[in-house]
Design a protein around this motif. Structure first.
Motif, PDB file in Angstrom:
ATOM      1  N   GLU A 211      12.693  -9.880  -6.986  1.00  0.00           N
ATOM      2  CA  GLU A 211      12.027  -8.974  -7.684  1.00  0.00           C
ATOM      3  C   GLU A 211      11.362  -7.718  -6.983  1.00  0.00           C
ATOM      4  N   ARG A 212      10.917  -7.758  -5.913  1.00  0.00           N
ATOM      5  CA  ARG A 212      10.289  -6.657  -5.277  1.00  0.00           C
ATOM      6  C   ARG A 212      11.525  -5.771  -4.764  1.00  0.00           C
ATOM      7  N   LEU A 213      12.700  -6.516  -4.159  1.00  0.00           N
ATOM      8  CA  LEU A 213      13.686  -5.703  -3.597  1.00  0.00           C
ATOM      9  C   LEU A 213      14.116  -4.942  -4.666  1.00  0.00           C
ATOM     10  N   SER A 214      14.515  -5.576  -5.909  1.00  0.00           N
ATOM     11  CA  SER A 214      15.045  -4.848  -7.127  1.00  0.00           C
ATOM     12  C   SER A 214      14.073  -3.651  -7.459  1.00  0.00           C
ATOM     13  N   GLN A 215      12.767  -3.883  -7.582  1.00  0.00           N
ATOM     14  CA  GLN A 215      12.004  -2.759  -7.873  1.00  0.00           C
ATOM     15  C   GLN A 215      12.291  -1.361  -7.017  1.00  0.00           C
ATOM     16  N   VAL A 216      12.212  -1.696  -5.568  1.00  0.00           N
ATOM     17  CA  VAL A 216      12.043  -0.638  -4.755  1.00  0.00           C
ATOM     18  C   VAL A 216      13.504  -0.058  -4.560  1.00  0.00           C
ATOM     19  N   GLN A 217      14.639  -0.925  -4.605  1.00  0.00           N
ATOM     20  CA  GLN A 217      15.883  -0.293  -4.460  1.00  0.00           C
ATOM     21  C   GLN A 217      16.353   0.259  -5.807  1.00  0.00           C
ATOM     22  N   GLY A 218      15.664  -0.370  -6.813  1.00  0.00           N
ATOM     23  CA  GLY A 218      16.271   0.837  -8.007  1.00  0.00           C
ATOM     24  C   GLY A 218      15.399   2.252  -7.876  1.00  0.00           C
ATOM     25  N   SER A 219      14.245   2.107  -7.703  1.00  0.00           N
ATOM     26  CA  SER A 219      13.312   3.404  -7.283  1.00  0.00           C
ATOM     27  C   SER A 219      14.109   4.167  -6.326  1.00  0.00           C
ATOM     28  N   GLU A 220      14.872   3.733  -5.239  1.00  0.00           N
ATOM     29  CA  GLU A 220      15.287   4.599  -4.308  1.00  0.00           C
ATOM     30  C   GLU A 220      16.472   5.156  -4.757  1.00  0.00           C
ATOM     31  N   LYS A 221      17.420   4.245  -5.522  1.00  0.00           N
ATOM     32  CA  LYS A 221      18.505   4.789  -6.027  1.00  0.00           C
ATOM     33  C   LYS A 221      18.369   6.015  -7.115  1.00  0.00           C
ATOM     34  N   GLU A 222      17.278   5.880  -8.019  1.00  0.00           N
ATOM     35  CA  GLU A 222      17.063   6.698  -9.162  1.00  0.00           C
ATOM     36  C   GLU A 222      16.604   8.078  -8.381  1.00  0.00           C
ATOM     37  N   PHE A 223      15.860   7.936  -7.495  1.00  0.00           N
ATOM     38  CA  PHE A 223      15.013   9.185  -6.789  1.00  0.00           C
ATOM     39  C   PHE A 223      16.382   9.936  -5.907  1.00  0.00           C
ATOM     40  N   ALA A 224      17.118   9.084  -5.261  1.00  0.00           N
ATOM     41  CA  ALA A 224      18.215   9.690  -4.265  1.00  0.00           C
ATOM     42  C   ALA A 224      19.079  10.398  -5.198  1.00  0.00           C
ATOM     43  N   GLY A 225      19.488   9.929  -6.552  1.00  0.00           N
ATOM     44  CA  GLY A 225      20.355  10.576  -7.431  1.00  0.00           C
ATOM     45  C   GLY A 225      19.700  11.877  -7.833  1.00  0.00           C
TER      46      GLY A 225
ATOM     47  N   SER B  91       0.667  -1.139   0.066  1.00  0.00           N
ATOM     48  CA  SER B  91       0.080  -0.162   0.132  1.00  0.00           C
ATOM     49  C   SER B  91       0.931   1.287   0.046  1.00  0.00           C
ATOM     50  N   MET B  92       1.856   1.242   0.958  1.00  0.00           N
ATOM     51  CA  MET B  92       2.757   2.391   0.934  1.00  0.00           C
ATOM     52  C   MET B  92       3.579   2.564  -0.617  1.00  0.00           C
ATOM     53  N   GLN B  93       3.628   1.462  -1.153  1.00  0.00           N
ATOM     54  CA  GLN B  93       4.395   1.730  -2.539  1.00  0.00           C
ATOM     55  C   GLN B  93       3.551   2.276  -3.397  1.00  0.00           C
ATOM     56  N   ARG B  94       2.244   1.747  -3.205  1.00  0.00           N
ATOM     57  CA  ARG B  94       1.139   2.603  -4.492  1.00  0.00           C
ATOM     58  C   ARG B  94       1.083   3.965  -4.234  1.00  0.00           C
ATOM     59  N   GLN B  95       1.043   4.153  -2.852  1.00  0.00           N
ATOM     60  CA  GLN B  95       0.854   5.627  -2.484  1.00  0.00           C
ATOM     61  C   GLN B  95       1.881   6.581  -2.793  1.00  0.00           C
ATOM     62  N   ALA B  96       3.020   6.132  -2.794  1.00  0.00           N
ATOM     63  CA  ALA B  96       4.382   6.816  -3.023  1.00  0.00           C
ATOM     64  C   ALA B  96       4.459   6.935  -4.783  1.00  0.00           C
ATOM     65  N   ILE B  97       3.863   6.032  -5.404  1.00  0.00           N
ATOM     66  CA  ILE B  97       3.835   6.109  -6.634  1.00  0.00           C
ATOM     67  C   ILE B  97       2.802   7.209  -7.278  1.00  0.00           C
ATOM     68  N   GLU B  98       1.704   7.211  -6.818  1.00  0.00           N
ATOM     69  CA  GLU B  98       0.907   8.069  -6.714  1.00  0.00           C
ATOM     70  C   GLU B  98       1.292   9.707  -6.513  1.00  0.00           C
ATOM     71  N   GLN B  99       1.848   9.676  -5.251  1.00  0.00           N
ATOM     72  CA  GLN B  99       2.587  10.960  -5.099  1.00  0.00           C
ATOM     73  C   GLN B  99       3.594  11.458  -5.892  1.00  0.00           C
ATOM     74  N   LEU B 100       4.266  10.656  -6.555  1.00  0.00           N
ATOM     75  CA  LEU B 100       5.232  10.856  -7.636  1.00  0.00           C
ATOM     76  C   LEU B 100       4.556  11.424  -8.930  1.00  0.00           C
ATOM     77  N   GLU B 101       3.356  10.713  -9.259  1.00  0.00           N
ATOM     78  CA  GLU B 101       2.594  11.130 -10.480  1.00  0.00           C
ATOM     79  C   GLU B 101       2.003  12.687 -10.077  1.00  0.00           C
TER      80      GLU B 101
END
Length: 109
Positions: A86-100, A38-48
């Motif tokens: 798979e799920r760790l890869s998704q969230v860690q990839g997103s974290e790296k992208e936005f931290a950058g 649920s947190m992941q979906r909300q975070a994506i909505e906030q980005l959008e």
């Protein structure tokens, strides 16, 4: 924050594929994984939704990075096998992208 009853958490744990959750705390992990999703979906909505200006955009990105770190902790603790990978890869990839993005575009904001 989403509130999940103990019964709902147990049902979710029973529905998940065998071996997906660590045996130590299936009910707690089932609840935590549900909340993390649920947190992941909300975070994506906030980005959008973005932000009106650079400063508000930076706040959204910082919040997103922190949320992805928290979610990764849950997935790392509660999932196993290919789903964990798979799920760790998704969230860690997103974290790296936005931290950058925060590092490069949000200095002083």
């Amino acid at each position: 924050m989403l509130v999940v009853s103990a019964r709902t958490a147990l049902v979710l744990a029973a529905l998940l594929a065998p071996g997906t959750l660590h045996a130590q705390s299936d009910a707690a992990c089932a609840r935590d994984v549900l909340v993390a999703g649920s947190m992941q979906r909300q975070a994506i909505e906030q980005l959008e939704g973005g932000g009106e200006d650079e400063a508000s955009l930076c706040r959204v990105w910082r919040r997103h990075v922190e949320t992805m770190r928290r979610i990764a902790g849950v997935y790392g603790r509660c999932l196993s096998g290919p789903e964990r990978t798979e799920r760790l890869s998704q969230v860690q990839g997103s974290e790296k992208e936005f931290a950058g993005l925060v590092r490069s575009r949000c200095r002083g904001l």
